[in-house]
Design a protein around this motif. Structure first.
Motif, mmCIF file in Angstrom:
data_model
loop_
_atom_site.group_PDB
_atom_site.id
_atom_site.type_symbol
_atom_site.label_atom_id
_atom_site.label_comp_id
_atom_site.label_asym_id
_atom_site.label_seq_id
_atom_site.Cartn_x
_atom_site.Cartn_y
_atom_site.Cartn_z
ATOM 1 N N GLN A 161 0.830 -1.204 0.000
ATOM 2 C CA GLN A 161 0.000 0.000 0.000
ATOM 3 C C GLN A 161 0.868 1.259 0.000
ATOM 4 O OE1 GLN A 161 -3.463 0.247 2.581
ATOM 5 N NE2 GLN A 161 -3.500 -1.981 2.810
ATOM 6 N N LYS A 162 1.960 1.230 0.748
ATOM 7 C CA LYS A 162 2.874 2.374 0.738
ATOM 8 C C LYS A 162 3.496 2.559 -0.645
ATOM 9 C CE LYS A 162 4.488 4.250 4.202
ATOM 10 N NZ LYS A 162 4.199 5.512 4.925
ATOM 11 N N ARG A 163 3.739 1.458 -1.326
ATOM 12 C CA ARG A 163 4.290 1.532 -2.669
ATOM 13 C C ARG A 163 3.265 2.140 -3.636
ATOM 14 N NH1 ARG A 163 7.484 -3.636 -5.173
ATOM 15 N NH2 ARG A 163 8.031 -3.856 -2.966
ATOM 16 N N VAL A 164 1.994 1.792 -3.449
ATOM 17 C CA VAL A 164 0.936 2.371 -4.284
ATOM 18 C C VAL A 164 0.819 3.874 -4.024
ATOM 19 C CG1 VAL A 164 -1.548 2.384 -4.755
ATOM 20 C CG2 VAL A 164 -0.348 0.210 -4.451
ATOM 21 N N GLU A 165 0.941 4.279 -2.756
ATOM 22 C CA GLU A 165 0.882 5.712 -2.457
ATOM 23 C C GLU A 165 2.040 6.451 -3.115
ATOM 24 O OE1 GLU A 165 -0.330 8.596 1.159
ATOM 25 O OE2 GLU A 165 0.883 6.865 1.695
ATOM 26 N N LEU A 166 3.210 5.838 -3.120
ATOM 27 C CA LEU A 166 4.342 6.431 -3.829
ATOM 28 C C LEU A 166 4.027 6.542 -5.314
ATOM 29 C CD1 LEU A 166 7.260 7.422 -3.992
ATOM 30 C CD2 LEU A 166 8.000 5.027 -4.066
ATOM 31 N N GLY A 167 3.413 5.503 -5.876
ATOM 32 C CA GLY A 167 3.048 5.537 -7.284
ATOM 33 C C GLY A 167 2.057 6.633 -7.611
ATOM 34 N N ARG A 168 1.091 6.842 -6.738
ATOM 35 C CA ARG A 168 0.121 7.916 -6.973
ATOM 36 C C ARG A 168 0.804 9.275 -6.969
ATOM 37 N NH1 ARG A 168 -4.804 8.497 -2.904
ATOM 38 N NH2 ARG A 168 -3.078 9.131 -1.556
ATOM 39 N N ALA A 169 1.765 9.467 -6.065
ATOM 40 C CA ALA A 169 2.518 10.726 -6.060
ATOM 41 C C ALA A 169 3.310 10.885 -7.357
ATOM 42 C CB ALA A 169 3.453 10.768 -4.852
ATOM 43 N N LEU A 170 3.877 9.796 -7.863
ATOM 44 C CA LEU A 170 4.633 9.856 -9.112
ATOM 45 C C LEU A 170 3.726 10.176 -10.298
ATOM 46 C CD1 LEU A 170 7.085 6.827 -8.768
ATOM 47 C CD2 LEU A 170 7.557 9.257 -8.417
ATOM 48 N N ALA A 171 2.464 9.776 -10.220
ATOM 49 C CA ALA A 171 1.537 10.021 -11.323
ATOM 50 C C ALA A 171 1.293 11.503 -11.558
ATOM 51 C CB ALA A 171 0.210 9.309 -11.063
ATOM 52 N N THR A 172 1.549 12.339 -10.554
ATOM 53 C CA THR A 172 1.401 13.783 -10.750
ATOM 54 C C THR A 172 2.568 14.381 -11.535
ATOM 55 O OG1 THR A 172 2.532 14.452 -8.703
ATOM 56 C CG2 THR A 172 0.182 13.910 -8.532
ATOM 57 N N GLN A 173 3.559 13.543 -11.857
ATOM 58 C CA GLN A 173 4.747 13.961 -12.607
ATOM 59 C C GLN A 173 5.514 15.078 -11.889
ATOM 60 O OE1 GLN A 173 3.860 14.538 -16.846
ATOM 61 N NE2 GLN A 173 2.012 13.280 -16.599
ATOM 62 N N PRO A 174 5.930 14.790 -10.640
ATOM 63 C CA PRO A 174 6.572 15.833 -9.841
ATOM 64 C C PRO A 174 8.023 16.104 -10.244
ATOM 65 C CG PRO A 174 6.618 13.768 -8.648
ATOM 66 C CD PRO A 174 5.837 13.512 -9.907
ATOM 67 N N LYS A 175 8.437 17.318 -9.994
ATOM 68 C CA LYS A 175 9.855 17.675 -10.041
ATOM 69 C C LYS A 175 10.459 17.571 -8.642
ATOM 70 C CE LYS A 175 8.920 20.864 -13.827
ATOM 71 N NZ LYS A 175 8.785 22.286 -14.220
ATOM 72 N N LEU A 176 9.618 17.819 -7.629
ATOM 73 C CA LEU A 176 10.019 17.700 -6.224
ATOM 74 C C LEU A 176 9.027 16.779 -5.532
ATOM 75 C CD1 LEU A 176 11.710 18.598 -3.737
ATOM 76 C CD2 LEU A 176 10.058 20.465 -3.452
ATOM 77 N N LEU A 177 9.545 15.724 -4.895
ATOM 78 C CA LEU A 177 8.709 14.754 -4.196
ATOM 79 C C LEU A 177 9.009 14.812 -2.707
ATOM 80 C CD1 LEU A 177 6.672 12.420 -4.309
ATOM 81 C CD2 LEU A 177 8.594 10.873 -4.767
ATOM 82 N N LEU A 178 7.985 15.064 -1.904
ATOM 83 C CA LEU A 178 8.120 15.112 -0.454
ATOM 84 C C LEU A 178 7.661 13.776 0.118
ATOM 85 C CD1 LEU A 178 6.535 18.640 0.230
ATOM 86 C CD2 LEU A 178 8.891 18.098 -0.426
ATOM 87 N N LEU A 179 8.531 13.098 0.820
ATOM 88 C CA LEU A 179 8.224 11.793 1.400
ATOM 89 C C LEU A 179 8.217 11.917 2.922
ATOM 90 C CD1 LEU A 179 10.522 9.460 -0.772
ATOM 91 C CD2 LEU A 179 8.122 10.105 -1.178
ATOM 92 N N ASP A 180 7.055 11.672 3.527
ATOM 93 C CA ASP A 180 6.910 11.809 4.974
ATOM 94 C C ASP A 180 6.898 10.424 5.612
ATOM 95 O OD1 ASP A 180 6.370 12.535 7.555
ATOM 96 O OD2 ASP A 180 4.612 13.763 7.093
#
Length: 259
Positions: A161-180
């Protein structure tokens, strides 16, 4: 923007909750293509710092600039379109949706079709959905979750599930990714997988990563720069080796060895 210009620049950030000083005069730069970690004891102000970058909190004072744009003039819902995405310490997925459904949600900021286009599903609407699904399949392959793409998220292990949440963040095509606290609650194997993915994000996809993390093995292994907060103040910054050897960090966070 030249290679030496920071992607994210923080200057003199302060945050008060009534009479409580959550952050005091915090400044840092995040270079493009880097992995930067923020560490500190519980209550040090780390999540408050993230919430200000994400525009959930309004700073009492200070500046936040992303690609030389003043983020204090942006709304929270503008950030995905600007190239900033975030994961949360607590899972925030649509549990009854499939993996693909959850990843498609992350594409929303890049879909421009209106209500009528969606109703008729032709022209640009059809092309945008094809593009979104192609992007999602690329992320699924990157995160090695091909076999679970059609499973409801609620049936997956915590690590997946954490991996899926990371994938959803990647789907926004970020230049900066904040990981909490990305690896919080994971076992050793799951933690190693996430650390590998974070390195690949930088090395293969060119995404800059700013992360809050308590797992010191992960921090020391993959970070380019580490910043240490304690009681809302920045007490140390530098390479992992420099921070690990800093007496103030040892006393405040890592613990003082007993003689």
């Amino acid at each position: 923007m030249t290679a030496v210009d920071p992607l994210l620049s923080i200057r003199g950030l302060n945050m008060r909750f009534g009479g409580v000083k959550a952050l005091t005069d915090v400044s840092m730069d995040v270079a493009p293509g880097s992995i930067v970690s923020i560490i500190g004891p519980n209550g040090a102000g780390k999540t408050t710092f993230f919430n200000m970058i994400c525009r959930l909190y309004e700073p009492s004072a200070g500046q936040i600039r992303f690609q030389d744009r003043d983020l204090l003039h942006c709304k929270p819902h503008d950030l995905a379109g600007q190239g900033i995405s975030r994961t949360f310490q607590n899972l925030a997925l649509f549990r009854h949706g499939t993996v693909v459904d959850n990843l498609l949600v992350g594409m929303h900021a890049h879909l421009k079709s209106g209500v009528f286009g969606g109703a008729w599903y032709w022209g640009r609407t059809s092309r945008e959905e094809c593009m979104a699904r192609e992007r999602v399949e690329t992320i699924i392959e990157f995160l090695e979750i091909e076999e679970i793409r059609h499973q409801p998220v609620s049936t997956l292990s915590y690590g997946l599930q954490k991996r899926v949440e990371l994938g959803r963040a990647l789907a926004t095509q970020p230049k900066l990714l904040l990981l909490d606290e990305m690896v919080s609650g994971m076992n050793h194997e799951e933690t190693e997988d996430i650390a590998r993915f974070v390195l690949d994000l930088r090395d293969e996809l060119g995404i800059t990563v700013l992360m809050i993390e308590h797992d010191m093995d992960v921090v020391m292994d993959i970070s380019d720069t580490v910043h240490v907060l304690n009681f809302g103040c920045m007490i140390a910054s530098g390479t992992p080796a420099e921070v690990a050897g800093n007496p103030a960090v040892v006393e405040a966070y890592l613990g003082v060895a007993k003689s």
